[in-house]
Design an enzyme around this catalytic site. Sequence first.
Site, PDB file in Angstrom:
ATOM      1  N   ASP A 271      19.908 107.897 -12.080  1.00 26.40           N
ATOM      2  CA  ASP A 271      18.701 107.288 -11.523  1.00 26.40           C
ATOM      3  C   ASP A 271      19.086 106.021 -10.776  1.00 26.40           C
ATOM      4  O   ASP A 271      19.905 105.227 -11.269  1.00 26.40           O
ATOM      5  CB  ASP A 271      17.700 106.938 -12.623  1.00 26.40           C
ATOM      6  N   ARG A 323      14.593 117.759  -9.221  1.00 24.59           N
ATOM      7  CA  ARG A 323      15.095 116.430  -8.845  1.00 24.59           C
ATOM      8  C   ARG A 323      16.592 116.437  -8.509  1.00 24.59           C
ATOM      9  O   ARG A 323      17.393 115.834  -9.182  1.00 24.59           O
ATOM     10  CB  ARG A 323      14.823 115.405  -9.944  1.00 24.59           C
TER      11      ARG A 323
END
Length: 493
Positions: A271, A323
């Site tokens: 992330d 993702r």
Amino acid sequence: MKTNQRQLHYVFLVAGMVCLQIFAPKCSAAKNQGVLDSIMGFLRGRPTIQATEQLGRHQNHNSSFRVQSPEEVVKMVQKSINDSRRQLTYLTCGTGNPIDDCWRCDPNWQMNRQRLADCAIGFGREAIGGKNGQYYVVTDPSDHDPVNPTPGTLRYAVIQNEPLWIIFEKDMIIQLKEELLMNSFKTIDGRGVDVHIAHGACITIQFVTNIIIHGVSIHDCIQTGNAMVRDSPEHYGWRTLANGDGISIFGGRYVWIDRCSFSSCNHGLIDAIMGSTAITISNNYFTQHNMVMLLGHSDSYVQDVIMQVTIAYNYFGEGLVQRMPRCRHGYFHVVNNQYVHWEMYAIGGSANPTINSEGNIFIASDDANTKQVTKRVTAEDDGDEVDEVWKDWNWRSAGDQMLNGAYFVASGSMADDSYALASSLGAKPAVLVGTLTGEAGVLDGRTQGSSRNGNTHLSVSAAPRSILSASHRDQIIFFFMCIGCLVLTALNI
């Protein structure tokens, strides 16, 4: 006398060719034949020139011709050497992967580890990690006290103020008690050993710069926090709950993550949020995870508009859901990756990100509901797509290969100018992606890794198949014996 000398040259030449074949069993017949054709052409007085193109070899057997001048023969010998270097695995690195070709071609790379810092590509190419700093050898895999780390541990190394190039004494599994808070100008270099950061907290890059993480396996990261953790020799503080990301980049800049293997973490595998930028994620192997990669904090956090991330040469493997990445606000270059059987979507985003997808391979599953590569989210609650909201977002697919019914929904402008801030390197043709990503992830010849076909597979050693290694020295010697004999024969010495 000259006749006898010439005969002797032929004897040496033939002997060199025989030895070349004996000592080059790993070279394919086609590649060996290329140099032999050239050499035999010279023996006949008719050098055979072979042109090598990027996507295939096309031999022109009609290009043979007789050369009378010795000077021209010498020139043709040099040209033959140059042509052969493009074909012979024992003379070139030739992987086609610019990162690997930068450091893996050196058979003594272990003596010059910091060369890696010159090999980055994409938006994170200026990340130098611990270059020019001292080496720090991790000898202890423990993590007993996150506030007062023990010398010799990974935590002790990463919190230091000075640049450090961190390597490992031996294979180890590091189970972190709390998240590993890195200080600036650090390289974690796992080459040559088998290092796992697993079954505990994982890595946080928060408000620091110039980080390289290379060659480690990161998996089974768990939620930790609500504890004191040291982030420098002078400071420690209270950390709230950490989600359990594999690598969390929070306001970090100049970050390069290369040749790592990721799977099965509590939240994301990678992330990057809160104004992070200048990031390259390359040559990694991702598998068995739901939310793989989030780039951008929230739709309302507009500061992420500065974010630029390159995602190149990665293998997104089995058991991944979504993702890969999911983007917000910034500029994202997704280039020369391989995607296999995503369960929801591969590339998604919200809040008007610019996504430049080039030269990737997308292989959809057999599920008719998951053929689309893309997903646009128009609300924070991941609601339904609304065409009027995203029709002007700049998302394009250029040179991607879509297999088994995969398709990419483009939007916005297709003009190159619109993607200038989302372009970080030249894309290679998608047909080469299988080769570029075939060795993605950690390089280690002694351990078993995750499966790419449902079974376990052996990882590969740090030396690529097509580099000049110590085992090829005899081949080189005998090859240049051949060339020397050719020159002497041509000059009638």
